[in-house]
Design a protein around this motif. Sequence first.
Motif, PDB file in Angstrom:
ATOM      1  N   ARG A 166      11.752  36.666  75.444  1.00 24.96           N
ATOM      2  CA  ARG A 166      12.882  36.985  75.033  1.00 24.96           C
ATOM      3  C   ARG A 166      13.699  36.557  76.344  1.00 24.96           C
ATOM      4  O   ARG A 166      13.517  37.506  77.399  1.00 24.96           O
ATOM      5  CB  ARG A 166      13.428  38.011  74.426  1.00 24.96           C
ATOM      6  N   ASN A 212      18.240  34.192  69.308  1.00 29.87           N
ATOM      7  CA  ASN A 212      18.093  34.553  70.604  1.00 29.87           C
ATOM      8  C   ASN A 212      17.553  33.542  71.339  1.00 29.87           C
ATOM      9  O   ASN A 212      16.970  32.513  70.811  1.00 29.87           O
ATOM     10  CB  ASN A 212      16.818  35.903  70.494  1.00 29.87           C
ATOM     11  N   LEU A 240      17.575  38.008  77.403  1.00 26.38           N
ATOM     12  CA  LEU A 240      18.561  38.607  77.093  1.00 26.38           C
ATOM     13  C   LEU A 240      19.738  38.531  78.043  1.00 26.38           C
ATOM     14  O   LEU A 240      19.607  39.295  79.166  1.00 26.38           O
ATOM     15  CB  LEU A 240      18.256  39.928  76.532  1.00 26.38           C
ATOM     16  N   GLN A 257      27.174  33.731  72.423  1.00 28.59           N
ATOM     17  CA  GLN A 257      25.876  34.053  73.138  1.00 28.59           C
ATOM     18  C   GLN A 257      25.668  33.080  74.444  1.00 28.59           C
ATOM     19  O   GLN A 257      25.363  33.471  75.446  1.00 28.59           O
ATOM     20  CB  GLN A 257      24.655  33.761  72.170  1.00 28.59           C
TER      21      GLN A 257
END
Length: 400
Positions: free
Chosen positions: A126, A118, A128, A200
């Motif tokens: 975090r 992450n 996202l 990612q």
Amino acid sequence: MVSIKTLHGSVQLLLDLTSGVTDITETMHRTVARDANPLNRLRDIAGLPPEERQGRTYRMIQSTTSALQRGLHTSLDRFSMGDESSHLPQNVKVVAALNGVCGDHLEASSNPLAITMNFRNSNGERVLPKSANLSSVVPDASPRILVLIHGLCLSHEYWKGHNEADLGTELQRAQGYAPLYLNYNTGRHISSNGRELAKQLKDLVEAWPVEVEELTLIGHSMGGLVIRSACWYGRELELPWTRLLKNALYLGSPHHGAALAKAGNLLTFVMKKFRYASPFALAQHTSAGIKDLRHGNLLDDDWQGIDQDDFHPDYRKPVPLHEGTRHYFIAATVGKHVSTIPSTMVGDLLVRLDSAKGHHADDLRRLHIRPEDCRVFEKLNHMELLDNKVVHDQILEWLA
């Protein structure tokens, strides 16, 4: 304060350790018994099932351990959800260390301590990419994204160091970067983390609140290898972010392996040659990430079908530096003079100078960069590369 999640994962890991120690003890016991009584050798030759060769006491221990593990999952799983104390810096660092040592096992056993990759912002929140509130988590979104990637057994917390401003916030203030900090399970294979990072980064660039103009990646130690692996898989998949990657910096990265990992591999190989020592060759139980550091594996092809505990030559597929990107190398030595043999051999205590600078006798594996893009610092160790003013100043100068 120990979180429920940390307690849950720790107890599960302790039970796994109990099971592993039981296996080691039984193997040693069986070896001694077989040598003492020739009839026991006939039982092995006869090909009896493992459960029949296993002693009743050991079966009882393993059965009890399994029952406790099932009960643990049932009783603590629901309490682990939403446990905020697991995000405290001290807990994060302990979990990161465990992931480095046995992260592949944590992932395979669905242990709640296993870290999932992450991004984090400067406040540790975090980020996202597919979240609806991405803009609120990165209010200072810039067309210039900076991602800092930690090394083995570390976490995003280690970039903070002891200075008031870490490297990410320094680059944000000086040059307008939007800093993000990657947190990941360093016990997994480097190639697994590289492939996941490539995907990612694709999601991050696509979801970024403003159009991304350039991307810069900075990796410390293993983090540098994860960057190179991600670049390889990103290029293979033709991901758009690879065309935006302007700079890649490697701080003490073992491009051709780490001396400590090589020594551990040699010791394991020797111990496995002796029956009584073999069960205690504990390095064979370390994580895939640690074993990858022996040669600096970047791709699945580098380890698939290979016994990484064997003393084998360097089978790595040559991986050149990503084209179209400026690559900078930083190495360190604890010695006072770079040119001396001890400084060259010892390096920063964990990574030798030739490995950190990408040098190799094989020209296909040698990483070719311009001399001005490589800097060696004296009287610094491996960890000091994360939070040292002269290192930061060099990086600021390069990226200006």
